[in-house]
Design a protein around this motif. Structure first.
Motif, PDB file in Angstrom:
ATOM      1  N   ASP A 125      -6.071  -3.327  -2.358  1.00 53.18           N
ATOM      2  CA  ASP A 125      -5.544  -4.483  -3.268  1.00 53.18           C
ATOM      3  C   ASP A 125      -5.459  -6.352  -3.098  1.00 53.18           C
ATOM      4  O   ASP A 125      -5.512  -6.846  -2.881  1.00 53.18           O
ATOM      5  N   ARG A 126      -6.360  -5.496  -1.497  1.00 52.91           N
ATOM      6  CA  ARG A 126      -6.489  -7.400  -0.825  1.00 52.91           C
ATOM      7  C   ARG A 126      -7.415  -7.719  -0.634  1.00 52.91           C
ATOM      8  O   ARG A 126      -8.059  -8.910  -1.294  1.00 52.91           O
ATOM      9  N   LEU A 127      -8.757  -6.515  -1.025  1.00 53.78           N
ATOM     10  CA  LEU A 127      -9.982  -6.924  -1.924  1.00 53.78           C
ATOM     11  C   LEU A 127      -9.926  -7.552  -3.341  1.00 53.78           C
ATOM     12  O   LEU A 127     -10.353  -8.707  -4.219  1.00 53.78           O
ATOM     13  N   GLU A 128      -8.625  -7.660  -4.160  1.00 51.30           N
ATOM     14  CA  GLU A 128      -8.070  -7.784  -5.760  1.00 51.30           C
ATOM     15  C   GLU A 128      -8.024  -9.966  -5.830  1.00 51.30           C
ATOM     16  O   GLU A 128      -7.886  -9.845  -6.122  1.00 51.30           O
ATOM     17  N   ALA A 129      -7.616 -10.219  -3.981  1.00 54.30           N
ATOM     18  CA  ALA A 129      -7.565 -11.130  -3.748  1.00 54.30           C
ATOM     19  C   ALA A 129      -8.069 -11.983  -3.116  1.00 54.30           C
ATOM     20  O   ALA A 129      -8.244 -13.001  -2.004  1.00 54.30           O
TER      21      ALA A 129
END
Length: 218
Positions: A125-129
Motif C-alpha cells: 500500500d505504501r509503494l502505491e504512494a
C-alpha cells in the motif's frame, strides 16, 4: 466460487464509485505489489496477505462522511467474511492488519505491531504512494478534497499527529514532504525498499521541475 474470488467481487462493489484515488485500480495494484513481495517472503500466509490487500480500503475512514458509516462498513465486511466461511481467527488477523497499517495510525504511536503478513500489505500500500501513479493519486485526492495545489507561503507540517496530518489547510504539494518522501525510510521488506528507489527519485525530479516552473510562471 473461491473465497478470494468472492472477496474480489466484494471489493469491486464497495469501491466501484470511488473518486479519491482509492478505487479498484489502486487495490488491484496493491495486490500485485503484495504478490511480488510475497515471492521473497516464504513465511507469510498468501491468503491473509491477498485477502487483506483486497480489503484494506473497504472501511477506510477517509472514504466515509461519519464514524457511524465507517463502523457499518466494517461490520458488513466482518459479516461477509464469516458468511463465506473464512475462519474467525483469520478474520481477526485481517482486521488487525487493516486497523494498524495506515500511515496516519502510526503518527500517534498507537498502532499495533504487524506480523510479516501485515508488513507485506503495508509495504504494498505504501509503494502505491511512491512514484508516478502516486503523483497522480495525490493530485486527484487533493482536488476531491478542494485543497490548494501549492502555496510556497504554507510550510509543510512537521512532527505531525494524525489530526495535524489530516488538517485541511495544508497543500497538495506539501503532502509530498509530509508523507510521500518519508515512505522509503519506513518500509519493512527488502523487496519493497528496492522497488521504492526509482519511484522515490521520480517524485524528487517531479517536485524540482514543478517548483522550477512555478517560479518561472510568477
Amino acid at each position: 466460487m473461491s473465497q478470494l474470488t468472492a472477496i474480489t467481487q466484494y471489493m469491486h462493489q464497495a469501491l466501484a464509485t470511488d473518486v479519491t484515488g482509492h478505487s479498484v485500480d489502486h487495490v488491484t495494484r496493491v495486490l500485485a505489489l503484495a504478490n511480488k513481495i510475497l515471492v521473497n517472503e516464504p513465511t507469510a500466509d498468501p491468503f491473509i496477505v491477498q485477502a487483506t490487500a483486497l480489503l484494506h480500503d473497504v472501511y477506510d475512514d477517509k472514504l466515509f462522511d461519519t464514524p457511524k458509516a465507517v463502523a457499518e462498513a466494517k461490520l458488513a465486511l466482518h459479516t461477509f467474511l464469516i458468511d463465506i466461511a473464512v475462519s474467525p481467527t483469520i478474520v481477526a488477523q485481517i482486521f488487525q492488519i487493516i486497523d494498524n497499517m495506515s500511515w496516519s495510525k502510526t503518527l500517534d504511536g498507537d498502532a499495533e505491531a504487524l506480523d510479516i503478513n501485515g508488513q507485506i500489505v503495508q509495504d504494498a500500500d505504501r509503494l502505491e504512494a511512491v512514484g508516478a501513479i502516486a503523483i497522480a493519486r495525490t493530485i486527484t485526492y487533493g482536488a476531491v478534497k478542494h485543497r490548494v495545489l501549492y502555496d510556497p507561503k504554507i510550510a509543510p507540517q512537521t512532527q505531525q499527529s494524525k489530526a495535524d496530518y489530516r488538517q485541511a489547510n495544508s497543500t497538495t504539494i506539501n503532502h509530498f514532504y509530509e508523507k510521500l518522501l518519508l515512505i522509503k525510510a519506513h518500509l519493512n521488506t527488502d523487496t519493497a525498499r528496492q522497488i521504492a528507489q526509482s519511484r522515490h527519485q521520480f517524485m524528487l525530479d517531479f517536485l524540482a521541475q514543478f517548483e522550477a516552473e512555478w517560479v518561472l510562471d510568477k
